[in-house]
Scaffold this motif. Sequence first.
Motif, PDB file in Angstrom:
ATOM      1  N   GLU A  65     -27.547  18.570  39.376  1.00 51.98           N
ATOM      2  CA  GLU A  65     -26.608  17.441  39.405  1.00 51.98           C
ATOM      3  C   GLU A  65     -25.656  17.493  38.211  1.00 51.98           C
ATOM      4  OE1 GLU A  65     -27.332  12.918  38.282  1.00 51.98           O
ATOM      5  OE2 GLU A  65     -28.247  13.417  40.217  1.00 51.98           O
ATOM      6  N   SER A  98     -23.148  20.251  38.540  1.00 49.99           N
ATOM      7  CA  SER A  98     -22.103  19.913  39.516  1.00 49.99           C
ATOM      8  C   SER A  98     -21.043  18.986  38.943  1.00 49.99           C
ATOM      9  CB  SER A  98     -22.728  19.256  40.758  1.00 49.99           C
ATOM     10  OG  SER A  98     -23.576  20.166  41.404  1.00 49.99           O
ATOM     11  N   THR A  99     -21.403  18.185  37.958  1.00 46.66           N
ATOM     12  CA  THR A  99     -20.419  17.283  37.349  1.00 46.66           C
ATOM     13  C   THR A  99     -19.533  18.010  36.343  1.00 46.66           C
ATOM     14  OG1 THR A  99     -21.872  16.543  35.559  1.00 46.66           O
ATOM     15  CG2 THR A  99     -21.935  15.280  37.611  1.00 46.66           C
ATOM     16  N   ASN A 104     -17.636  23.825  38.936  1.00 45.70           N
ATOM     17  CA  ASN A 104     -17.494  23.979  40.383  1.00 45.70           C
ATOM     18  C   ASN A 104     -17.106  25.427  40.642  1.00 45.70           C
ATOM     19  OD1 ASN A 104     -17.308  23.098  43.094  1.00 45.70           O
ATOM     20  ND2 ASN A 104     -15.095  22.959  42.896  1.00 45.70           N
ATOM     21  N   PRO A 105     -17.714  26.123  41.582  1.00 44.45           N
ATOM     22  CA  PRO A 105     -18.736  25.657  42.519  1.00 44.45           C
ATOM     23  C   PRO A 105     -20.162  25.813  41.981  1.00 44.45           C
ATOM     24  CG  PRO A 105     -18.053  27.863  43.131  1.00 44.45           C
ATOM     25  CD  PRO A 105     -17.233  27.472  41.921  1.00 44.45           C
ATOM     26  N   VAL A 106     -21.032  24.912  42.445  1.00 41.80           N
ATOM     27  CA  VAL A 106     -22.457  24.966  42.146  1.00 41.80           C
ATOM     28  C   VAL A 106     -23.194  24.896  43.474  1.00 41.80           C
ATOM     29  CG1 VAL A 106     -24.414  23.787  41.068  1.00 41.80           C
ATOM     30  CG2 VAL A 106     -22.211  23.887  39.877  1.00 41.80           C
TER      31      VAL A 106
END
Length: 146
Positions: free
Chosen positions: A111, A114-115, A118-120
């Motif tokens: 999480e 992802s913040t 990108n990309p994850v």
Amino acid sequence: MKALIQRVSHASVTVNGECTGAIDQGILVLLGVEKTDDRAKADKLLKKVLGYRIFSDEEGKMNLNLQQVNGGLLVVSQFTLVADTDKGLRPSFSSGASPALGEELYDYFVEQASTIHNPVASGRFGADMKVSLLNDGPVTFMLEVS
């Protein structure tokens, strides 16, 4: 908390024949969580993974990090990384996190990644996963935080 990172040309993970995550050029992270780990350690390790300079610059030297090359990040849980292999011929997992803590910190790591990036992509915690990759180099490092 430990992360075995591999520089890849591409990588993917499947569960029961279904692709749950895939990336092109980037880093495959095999993530191991120990019972003494917490969110602060996850944050520290993520910062290290994203900032680790393992990609070649224009002179062919490893001077660029994942964010500088806009690469993908594929995170796969791997509790066997925290095994104690010092004695005997069978690994001990006594230092490994409980399944609940392992899942919580794995989900948190993905999480947070992802913040920031990108990309994850990711695997599925606790599942029998099949990981496919083309290691670029090969370039592989074990990163640990305490």
